[in-house]
Motif scaffolding. Structure first.
Motif, short mmCIF file in Angstrom:
data_model
loop_
_atom_site.label_atom_id
_atom_site.label_comp_id
_atom_site.label_asym_id
_atom_site.label_seq_id
_atom_site.Cartn_x
_atom_site.Cartn_y
_atom_site.Cartn_z
N ALA A 290 17.71 -0.22 -1.53
CA ALA A 290 18.65 -1.29 -1.19
C ALA A 290 18.88 -1.42 0.31
O ALA A 290 19.19 -2.51 0.80
CB ALA A 290 19.98 -1.05 -1.90
N ASP A 291 18.74 -0.33 1.05
CA ASP A 291 18.97 -0.35 2.50
C ASP A 291 17.73 -0.76 3.28
O ASP A 291 17.77 -0.82 4.51
CB ASP A 291 19.45 1.02 2.98
N PHE A 292 16.66 -1.04 2.58
CA PHE A 292 15.40 -1.43 3.23
C PHE A 292 15.19 -2.92 3.01
O PHE A 292 14.60 -3.34 2.00
CB PHE A 292 14.24 -0.60 2.69
N ASP A 293 15.67 -3.72 3.94
CA ASP A 293 15.61 -5.17 3.79
C ASP A 293 14.19 -5.72 3.84
O ASP A 293 13.97 -6.89 3.51
CB ASP A 293 16.44 -5.84 4.89
N GLU A 294 13.26 -4.89 4.26
CA GLU A 294 11.88 -5.34 4.37
C GLU A 294 11.20 -5.50 3.01
O GLU A 294 10.10 -6.07 2.91
CB GLU A 294 11.06 -4.37 5.22
N ASP A 320 -0.26 -6.18 4.58
CA ASP A 320 -1.50 -5.43 4.47
C ASP A 320 -1.41 -4.08 5.17
O ASP A 320 -2.00 -3.10 4.72
CB ASP A 320 -2.66 -6.26 5.00
N GLU A 321 -0.68 -4.03 6.29
CA GLU A 321 -0.47 -2.74 6.95
C GLU A 321 0.37 -1.81 6.07
O GLU A 321 0.15 -0.60 6.03
CB GLU A 321 0.20 -2.95 8.31
N PHE A 322 1.34 -2.39 5.39
CA PHE A 322 2.14 -1.60 4.44
C PHE A 322 1.24 -0.98 3.37
O PHE A 322 1.31 0.22 3.09
CB PHE A 322 3.20 -2.50 3.79
N MET A 323 0.36 -1.78 2.79
CA MET A 323 -0.50 -1.29 1.72
C MET A 323 -1.53 -0.28 2.24
O MET A 323 -1.85 0.70 1.56
CB MET A 323 -1.19 -2.47 1.02
N ALA A 387 7.19 7.62 -0.32
CA ALA A 387 6.11 7.05 0.48
C ALA A 387 6.49 5.65 0.97
O ALA A 387 6.18 5.27 2.12
CB ALA A 387 4.84 6.99 -0.35
N THR A 388 7.16 4.89 0.13
CA THR A 388 7.59 3.55 0.52
C THR A 388 8.59 3.60 1.67
O THR A 388 8.48 2.85 2.66
CB THR A 388 8.22 2.83 -0.69
N LYS A 389 9.55 4.50 1.56
CA LYS A 389 10.55 4.63 2.63
C LYS A 389 9.89 5.04 3.94
O LYS A 389 10.19 4.48 5.01
CB LYS A 389 11.61 5.66 2.22
N GLU A 390 9.00 6.02 3.87
CA GLU A 390 8.33 6.49 5.09
C GLU A 390 7.49 5.40 5.72
O GLU A 390 7.48 5.23 6.95
CB GLU A 390 7.45 7.71 4.77
N THR A 391 6.81 4.63 4.88
CA THR A 391 5.93 3.57 5.38
C THR A 391 6.74 2.49 6.08
O THR A 391 6.35 2.00 7.16
CB THR A 391 5.11 2.98 4.23
N ILE A 392 7.85 2.11 5.51
CA ILE A 392 8.68 1.08 6.15
C ILE A 392 9.24 1.59 7.47
O ILE A 392 9.23 0.88 8.49
CB ILE A 392 9.81 0.64 5.20
N ARG A 393 9.72 2.82 7.48
CA ARG A 393 10.25 3.39 8.73
C ARG A 393 9.16 3.42 9.80
O ARG A 393 9.43 3.12 10.97
CB ARG A 393 10.80 4.79 8.46
N TYR A 394 7.97 3.81 9.41
CA TYR A 394 6.87 3.88 10.36
C TYR A 394 6.54 2.50 10.92
O TYR A 394 6.39 2.33 12.15
CB TYR A 394 5.64 4.48 9.67
#
Length: 398
Positions: A290-294, A320-323, A387-394
């Motif tokens: 919920a805190d990841f607006d992306e 695509d960079e996310f994936m 993994a999703t959280k880390e990827t968004i932060r990165y």
């Protein structure tokens, strides 16, 4: 990277089978009765009919065959200008059975929030030549069938519900698949319940359609109309081809075996539980982000969504960079699904490459589908989440 190298692959199987379900399969295998078109088919059909609240149900080998039968019974072949309205954001089987019978496809857009079509979007595509509309309940989310049914009734159209992904889903306390003239379900390996990899069901309201389907489903076979002195003369069974409105309705072989039907009958007993457990897991996943607006999800904590698939929309980041990072660093296999059909060379070759569907294009270019099945362990879901959280932060920092 091959599929076997992923910690969590997208997967090709939806759930395990209980010992009771395995025993049902073994019992059919060991019996001396027929392995096709027998009592288990009848029991499976009756159980689905009762569960959905439909008049007539017919087991078939897959949902594409059910759609093919529905296209045949819509009888659009003898109407050269017939148009079918359908969202372009769907699987190809929703469409091509109608295309091959000569229908002109009119692409409808999707709602940007629900990712499915609405009555308002359908109305924007209506012409005097519209014959039928096809409603995919995509990702397991039920369309607003009350408004759509009213729209269809007002304009005297045929309604085909492609509920392949939405078994057990309810809209206004009524199961999807029961609103339309035709309702289609899939029991493919990916679906929330699967009859050993393949299987489908066609629901119909019209008694005349129900009379024709057994013949169309099985090569035109039917019983002889009158009494015979000897059961073998002139043959075991008769053959016929229905002719409706001067149009031949050609049969095929779309039968589903007794093993699959026996299993399907048992699976109906836990369909609601599987749907509920998948929905609870999806809601926990969505709320944890919920805190990841992306990442934007459709959050629906009711029977209107069975979360056959868990899809999100990547906003403000490169999808695509996310994936790539999910795949290459974390070894989580996310996918992109349901390319707008008008983008495919297949449909462009057919002259169906033009569309005005901005919501469809925008969503597809930003969507991501996460590995998500009843088969996944909680530890695997946690792995995807972290993994999703880390990827968004990165990606925020790059």
């Amino acid at each position: 990277m091959t599929k076997t190298e992923y910690k969590v692959p997208f997967g090709g199987r939806s759930h395990e089978y209980t010992e009771e379900e395995v025993a049902a399969v073994v019992s059919v295998i060991r019996s001396r009765a027929t392995l096709t078109q027998g009592e288990y088919r009848n029991r499976f059909e009756n159980k689905v009919s009762h569960y959905i609240g439909a008049c007539h149900a017919f087991a078939v080998n897959n949902a594409t065959s059910a759609l093919d039968l529905a296209a045949t019974l819509c009888q659009i072949d003898w109407q050269p200008d017939a148009e079918i309205i359908v969202p372009a954001h769907t699987f190809t089987s929703s469409v091509y059975p109608f295309v091959k019978r000569g229908a002109k496809i009119i692409w409808a857009d999707i709602d940007p929030k629900t990712h499915v079509v609405s009555a308002e979007l359908l109305a924007a595509k209506l012409t005097p030549y519209t014959r039928a509309i096809i409603i995919p309940h995509l990702y397991g989310y039920g369309c607003d069938m009350s408004e759509i049914s009213e729209f269809v009734k007002k304009h005297e159209l045929l309604l085909v519900e492609d509920a392949a992904q939405a078994f057990g889903v309810e809209v206004d306390k009524k199961k999807v698949g029961s609103f339309g003239d035709f309702g289609i379900f899939s029991f493919h390996s990916h679906k929330n319940i699967s009859t050993l990899g393949e299987g489908g069901m066609l629901l119909v309201k019209d008694a005349r359609h129900a009379e024709l389907i057994p013949m169309l489903r099985h090569n035109g076979h039917c019983a002889f109309s009158g009494p015979r002195d000897d059961y073998w003369i002139p043959a075991m069974g008769d053959l016929d081809i229905p002719i409706e409105n001067g149009q031949v309705l050609w049969p095929s072989n779309f039968c589903l075996g007794e093993v699959e039907c026996a299993l399907g009958e048992r699976l109906i007993d836990r369909a609601d539980r599987i749907n509920s457990e998948k929905r609870e897991r999806a809601i926990r996943f969505i709320d944890a982000l919920a805190d990841f607006d992306e990442l934007v999800f459709l959050r629906e904590d009711s029977n209107r969504h069975n979360y056959h698939l868990l899809v999100g929309e990547v906003v403000g980041l490169n999808r695509d960079e996310f994936m790539r990072r999910m795949a290459n660093k974390h070894r989580i296999q996310c996918v992109v699904q349901y390319c707008p059909l008008y983008r495919y060379p297949f449909y462009k070759k057919l002259g169906l490459g033009e569309a005005d569907c901005p919501n469809t294009d925008r969503f597809f270019d930003r969507m991501v589908s996460f590995p998500f099945s009843h088969l996944l362990r909680d530890s695997e879901i946690d792995l995807i989440l972290e993994a999703t959280k880390e990827t968004i932060r990165y990606l925020r920092e790059t």
